[in-house]
Design an enzyme around this catalytic site. Sequence first.
Site, PDB file in Angstrom:
ATOM      1  N   LYS A  54      56.484  31.191  39.099  1.00  0.00           N
ATOM      2  CA  LYS A  54      56.561  32.604  39.499  1.00  0.00           C
ATOM      3  C   LYS A  54      58.017  33.018  39.697  1.00  0.00           C
ATOM      4  O   LYS A  54      58.444  34.090  39.270  1.00  0.00           O
ATOM      5  CB  LYS A  54      55.775  32.841  40.796  1.00  0.00           C
ATOM      6  CG  LYS A  54      54.277  32.921  40.577  1.00  0.00           C
ATOM      7  CD  LYS A  54      53.485  32.844  41.872  1.00  0.00           C
ATOM      8  CE  LYS A  54      52.000  32.737  41.573  1.00  0.00           C
ATOM      9  NZ  LYS A  54      51.176  32.414  42.757  1.00  0.00           N
ATOM     10  N   GLN A  98      51.603  32.060  49.176  1.00  0.00           N
ATOM     11  CA  GLN A  98      50.849  31.173  48.281  1.00  0.00           C
ATOM     12  C   GLN A  98      49.674  30.540  49.021  1.00  0.00           C
ATOM     13  O   GLN A  98      49.848  29.953  50.093  1.00  0.00           O
ATOM     14  CB  GLN A  98      51.788  30.093  47.721  1.00  0.00           C
ATOM     15  CG  GLN A  98      51.154  29.167  46.720  1.00  0.00           C
ATOM     16  CD  GLN A  98      50.741  29.861  45.420  1.00  0.00           C
ATOM     17  OE1 GLN A  98      51.499  30.657  44.860  1.00  0.00           O
ATOM     18  NE2 GLN A  98      49.539  29.585  44.960  1.00  0.00           N
ATOM     19  N   ASP A 121      49.718  40.576  45.570  1.00  0.00           N
ATOM     20  CA  ASP A 121      48.534  39.796  45.206  1.00  0.00           C
ATOM     21  C   ASP A 121      47.280  40.680  45.226  1.00  0.00           C
ATOM     22  O   ASP A 121      46.253  40.295  44.684  1.00  0.00           O
ATOM     23  CB  ASP A 121      48.326  38.647  46.215  1.00  0.00           C
ATOM     24  CG  ASP A 121      48.699  37.286  45.634  1.00  0.00           C
ATOM     25  OD1 ASP A 121      48.775  37.173  44.392  1.00  0.00           O
ATOM     26  OD2 ASP A 121      48.904  36.348  46.431  1.00  0.00           O
TER      27      ASP A 121
END
Length: 288
Positions: A54, A98, A121
């Site tokens: 990422k 995460q 997200d």
Amino acid sequence: MAATIIDGKARAASLRSEVAAGVADFVAAHGRAPGLTVVLVGDDPASNVYVRSKGKATTEAGMISGEHRLPATVTEADLLALVAALNADPAVDGILVQLPLPKHIDADRVIAAIDPAKDVDGFHPVNAGRLATGLAALVPCTPSGCLILIEDALGDISGAEALVIGRSNIVGKPMAALLTAKSATVTLAHSRTRDLAGHVGRADIVVAAVGIPAMVKGDWLKPGACVIDVGINRVTAADGTSRLVGDVDFASALPRAGSITPVPGGVGPMTIACLLANTLKAARARAA
Ligand code: NDP
């Protein structure tokens, strides 16, 4: 006739170049690059790989990549304090914590603490609610990527029968909401669903997001169906070699489907590309 294999890697590359062009325009207009900050707690090897890729993709798109690595022993209070600091930092447009988090930390509480405007997200209840009610939202990256692949393959999906297998907040539920918003007729299947094969047999679009290797068999499919395989499962062969497979039995699905995503190289690359797109979207909205 064998299905068209959907090249998620190539589609993700084109989306990433579109995002990079948008980032260049953003920098010209605002004198700063959009910033995405990833928070990683602990040292889960898979999470490490995701975070590294990422970060690399963020920099390649011309954005500022931030990273905070915290030990697995970090307290929930300290993690929440970091999230609050990132919420307040004007250079940070996107925050990604995460998952999974260690057991002593309440992931729902952490997600709810992220500013919804920076929730790239798309997991915050505000964004989930906005998506469900048809309002503009930051939408979870994996289902966004799946929808792009489906529309590329089929064009207008209004009226199509769509089956989503799996009802997680990360993939299945937002996928069903996105397909519903495109006027598909959506069935959302899960572990209690009866006659899954029957549901699969009626679907023009099948999205499998379960986590069981090769669970969906080719002879279940309606001939010509568009098959999107979200599953990522590592399986070990008798000779000890391991490889990644999806939730769909690719070999038996290939001759029956109209189009199908491979694993790897299908949905996976789209997830990161959509994360970059969400970060640019968040930066534009914050700058407006
Ligand atoms: P979850 O474990 O959160 O959800 C799995 C879902 O599958 C649940 O809703 C569960 O039902 C359902 N399920 C389990 N067994 C069956 C069954 N026998 N029949 C029908 N449904 C069943 O998984 P995620 O949604 O997070 O991920 C799903 C898969 O996608 C995983 O392989 C994951 O690695 C992969 N993934 C890939 C991504 C990518 O970028 N390509 C991103 C995110 C995930 P119930 O709710 O009843 O328990």
